[in-house]
Design a protein around this motif. Structure first.
Motif, PDB file in Angstrom:
ATOM      1  N   LEU A 145       0.826  -1.207   0.000  1.00 13.97           N
ATOM      2  CA  LEU A 145       0.000   0.000   0.000  1.00 13.97           C
ATOM      3  C   LEU A 145       0.864   1.263   0.000  1.00 13.97           C
ATOM      4  N   PHE A 146       2.053   1.165   0.576  1.00  7.42           N
ATOM      5  CA  PHE A 146       2.967   2.311   0.577  1.00  7.42           C
ATOM      6  C   PHE A 146       3.797   2.390  -0.706  1.00  7.42           C
ATOM      7  N   GLN A 147       4.004   1.246  -1.356  1.00 10.08           N
ATOM      8  CA  GLN A 147       4.946   1.200  -2.467  1.00 10.08           C
ATOM      9  C   GLN A 147       4.313   1.347  -3.837  1.00 10.08           C
ATOM     10  N   VAL A 148       3.103   0.808  -4.011  1.00 12.21           N
ATOM     11  CA  VAL A 148       2.548   0.716  -5.362  1.00 12.21           C
ATOM     12  C   VAL A 148       1.974   2.052  -5.820  1.00 12.21           C
ATOM     13  N   ASP A 149       1.758   2.122  -7.122  1.00 15.29           N
ATOM     14  CA  ASP A 149       1.146   3.290  -7.750  1.00 15.29           C
ATOM     15  C   ASP A 149      -0.358   3.097  -7.742  1.00 15.29           C
ATOM     16  N   LEU A 150      -1.012   3.599  -6.695  1.00 17.63           N
ATOM     17  CA  LEU A 150      -2.455   3.393  -6.558  1.00 17.63           C
ATOM     18  C   LEU A 150      -3.221   4.245  -7.557  1.00 17.63           C
ATOM     19  N   PRO A 151      -4.365   3.730  -8.020  1.00 16.55           N
ATOM     20  CA  PRO A 151      -5.134   4.475  -9.023  1.00 16.55           C
ATOM     21  C   PRO A 151      -5.874   5.656  -8.415  1.00 16.55           C
ATOM     22  N   GLY A 152      -6.113   6.633  -9.233  1.00 15.45           N
ATOM     23  CA  GLY A 152      -6.968   7.731  -8.824  1.00 15.45           C
ATOM     24  C   GLY A 152      -8.411   7.388  -9.092  1.00 15.45           C
ATOM     25  N   PRO A 153      -9.328   8.315  -8.902  1.00 15.85           N
ATOM     26  CA  PRO A 153     -10.748   8.038  -9.097  1.00 15.85           C
ATOM     27  C   PRO A 153     -11.082   7.592 -10.509  1.00 15.85           C
ATOM     28  N   GLY A 154     -10.204   7.887 -11.475  1.00 10.85           N
ATOM     29  CA  GLY A 154     -10.542   7.606 -12.862  1.00 10.85           C
ATOM     30  C   GLY A 154     -10.230   6.220 -13.351  1.00 10.85           C
ATOM     31  N   GLY A 155      -9.526   5.383 -12.626  1.00  8.70           N
ATOM     32  CA  GLY A 155      -9.210   4.076 -13.184  1.00  8.70           C
ATOM     33  C   GLY A 155      -8.454   3.195 -12.223  1.00  8.70           C
ATOM     34  N   ARG A 156      -7.967   2.026 -12.753  1.00 12.65           N
ATOM     35  CA  ARG A 156      -7.276   1.028 -11.955  1.00 12.65           C
ATOM     36  C   ARG A 156      -5.935   0.730 -12.605  1.00 12.65           C
ATOM     37  N   THR A 157      -5.016   0.173 -11.857  1.00 15.42           N
ATOM     38  CA  THR A 157      -3.724  -0.226 -12.394  1.00 15.42           C
ATOM     39  C   THR A 157      -3.429  -1.653 -12.006  1.00 15.42           C
ATOM     40  N   GLY A 158      -2.331  -2.198 -12.596  1.00 10.35           N
ATOM     41  CA  GLY A 158      -1.908  -3.541 -12.229  1.00 10.35           C
ATOM     42  C   GLY A 158      -1.526  -3.652 -10.776  1.00 10.35           C
ATOM     43  N   ASP A 159      -1.156  -2.534 -10.155  1.00  5.01           N
ATOM     44  CA  ASP A 159      -0.798  -2.564  -8.749  1.00  5.01           C
ATOM     45  C   ASP A 159      -1.974  -2.978  -7.879  1.00  5.01           C
ATOM     46  N   CYS A 160      -3.183  -2.580  -8.277  1.00  3.42           N
ATOM     47  CA  CYS A 160      -4.366  -2.994  -7.513  1.00  3.42           C
ATOM     48  C   CYS A 160      -4.542  -4.503  -7.575  1.00  3.42           C
ATOM     49  N   SER A 161      -4.233  -5.096  -8.718  1.00 10.28           N
ATOM     50  CA  SER A 161      -4.323  -6.544  -8.845  1.00 10.28           C
ATOM     51  C   SER A 161      -3.355  -7.227  -7.898  1.00 10.28           C
ATOM     52  N   ARG A 162      -2.142  -6.696  -7.765  1.00 11.17           N
ATOM     53  CA  ARG A 162      -1.166  -7.250  -6.816  1.00 11.17           C
ATOM     54  C   ARG A 162      -1.696  -7.163  -5.389  1.00 11.17           C
ATOM     55  N   LEU A 163      -2.272  -6.040  -5.050  1.00 11.63           N
ATOM     56  CA  LEU A 163      -2.830  -5.861  -3.712  1.00 11.63           C
ATOM     57  C   LEU A 163      -3.949  -6.864  -3.434  1.00 11.63           C
ATOM     58  N   ASN A 164      -4.821  -7.046  -4.411  1.00  9.01           N
ATOM     59  CA  ASN A 164      -5.965  -7.928  -4.217  1.00  9.01           C
ATOM     60  C   ASN A 164      -5.547  -9.390  -4.122  1.00  9.01           C
ATOM     61  N   ARG A 165      -4.538  -9.794  -4.889  1.00  5.96           N
ATOM     62  CA  ARG A 165      -4.045 -11.173  -4.780  1.00  5.96           C
ATOM     63  C   ARG A 165      -3.445 -11.415  -3.398  1.00  5.96           C
ATOM     64  N   CYS A 166      -2.718 -10.435  -2.889  1.00  6.30           N
ATOM     65  CA  CYS A 166      -2.142 -10.551  -1.548  1.00  6.30           C
ATOM     66  C   CYS A 166      -3.246 -10.621  -0.502  1.00  6.30           C
ATOM     67  N   ALA A 167      -4.271  -9.793  -0.642  1.00  9.67           N
ATOM     68  CA  ALA A 167      -5.393  -9.792   0.301  1.00  9.67           C
ATOM     69  C   ALA A 167      -6.145 -11.120   0.250  1.00  9.67           C
ATOM     70  N   GLU A 168      -6.303 -11.669  -0.950  1.00  8.55           N
ATOM     71  CA  GLU A 168      -7.006 -12.946  -1.103  1.00  8.55           C
ATOM     72  C   GLU A 168      -6.225 -14.072  -0.437  1.00  8.55           C
ATOM     73  N   ARG A 169      -4.905 -14.073  -0.614  1.00  5.87           N
ATOM     74  CA  ARG A 169      -4.080 -15.106   0.009  1.00  5.87           C
ATOM     75  C   ARG A 169      -4.176 -15.034   1.526  1.00  5.87           C
ATOM     76  N   LEU A 170      -4.214 -13.824   2.056  1.00  5.20           N
ATOM     77  CA  LEU A 170      -4.320 -13.622   3.500  1.00  5.20           C
ATOM     78  C   LEU A 170      -5.588 -14.275   4.045  1.00  5.20           C
ATOM     79  N   VAL A 171      -6.710 -13.992   3.424  1.00  9.93           N
ATOM     80  CA  VAL A 171      -7.985 -14.538   3.904  1.00  9.93           C
ATOM     81  C   VAL A 171      -8.052 -16.043   3.650  1.00  9.93           C
ATOM     82  N   ARG A 172      -7.568 -16.491   2.503  1.00  7.93           N
ATOM     83  CA  ARG A 172      -7.632 -17.908   2.149  1.00  7.93           C
ATOM     84  C   ARG A 172      -6.866 -18.774   3.149  1.00  7.93           C
ATOM     85  N   VAL A 173      -5.675 -18.340   3.542  1.00  4.93           N
ATOM     86  CA  VAL A 173      -4.881 -19.169   4.452  1.00  4.93           C
ATOM     87  C   VAL A 173      -5.548 -19.261   5.824  1.00  4.93           C
ATOM     88  N   LEU A 174      -6.201 -18.185   6.268  1.00  4.47           N
ATOM     89  CA  LEU A 174      -6.930 -18.243   7.533  1.00  4.47           C
ATOM     90  C   LEU A 174      -8.120 -19.194   7.442  1.00  4.47           C
TER      91      LEU A 174
END
Length: 261
Positions: A145-174
């Motif tokens: 969250l500190f390192q990636v280039d987060l999107p503004g209100p107008g769109g999304r980037t590949g960095d959001c996909s990285r964040l979401n995969r990490c978040a999914e892994r976190l919940v899945r392992v629990l």
């Protein structure tokens, strides 16, 4: 997803030609732990597996721990290393014993035997290991969250996909850790919770600036609470029964030495 054609690709020819693999492979599967079975950023599958050691590895001078092919994101453990990882409640290793049927690319007789003996490896070690793995994922998520280039209100980037995969892994392992403690089974394919996991991957729990809504952290906290409760009430032993595990490992390796595979 249909994975039946994966091993026919030329890029996986090494599985049949490598001296440590070929007929020694007992189990191959597509990992579930990284979001619908795809670990690489291009969406290609992450193949994981187990291969028996050769006779010369067991009583000769050759050695085999694991085979890695970075081009296809394939990791195949030796049988003995897989057992050590399973005894340590390694999430990636345990996952191989609880994939959805369609995620197994190859399952030989000894591979099926390994899955049937999954209970030998399950213990309360799962709690500390899975909680630790989840904590690593949470720190990684916070760092991203500190390192990636987060999107503004107008769109999304590949960095959001990285964040979401990490978040999914976190919940899945629990989720998986809770199931192991509650049921004594490894269920890597989270069909009951697939809508939730898919929602995390889609970014349903992100704010417009790419950070995560409070609802996401409430989900994480709830699964941590469930794991704490499950640990206190599980029927699993504190530690695996090493005598039983050793007897099983010796029975498999003796078959290799006697050329019975």
């Amino acid at each position: 997803m249909d994975y039946s054609e994966i091993l026919r690709g030329q890029e996986y020819a090494f599985i049949g030609t490598n001296l440590h693999l070929g007929r020694y492979v007992i189990l191959l599967g597509v990992a579930e732990s990284s979001g619908s079975g795809a670990r690489q950023e291009d969406g290609s599958p992450a193949v994981r597996g187990v291969a028996l050691s050769r006779k010369s590895d067991l009583i000769g001078l050759t050695r085999f721990e694991q085979y890695e092919d970075q081009g296809t994101d394939t990791v195949i453990y030796s049988f003995n290393k897989a057992v050590r990882l399973l005894l340590g409640a390694n999430p990636d290793a345990l996952e191989l014993l609880g994939l959805r049927p369609e995620n197994y690319l190859y399952l030989g007789g000894i591979g099926q035997e390994l899955i049937q003996n999954a209970g030998l490896f399950l213990s309360k070690r799962v709690t500390s290991v899975y909680e630790g793995y989840a904590q690593i994922q949470l720190r990684q998520l916070q760092n991203l969250l500190f390192q990636v280039d987060l999107p503004g209100p107008g769109g999304r980037t590949g960095d959001c996909s990285r964040l979401n995969r990490c978040a999914e892994r976190l919940v899945r392992v629990l989720m998986t850790g809770v199931d192991i403690l509650e049921t004594g089974r490894v269920i890597a394919g989270r069909e009951k919770e697939q809508d939730l996991l898919n929602g995390i991957l889609r970014g349903d729990y992100q704010k417009r600036d790419g950070s995560f809504r409070e609802e996401f952290y409430e989900i994480v906290s709830e699964y941590k609470r469930r794991m704490e409760y499950a640990d206190a009430h599980t029927f699993l032993p504190e530690e695996p029964d090493l005598k039983r595990v050793q007897d099983y490992v010796m029975s498999v390796n003796e078959r290799v030495v006697r050329d019975e595979i």
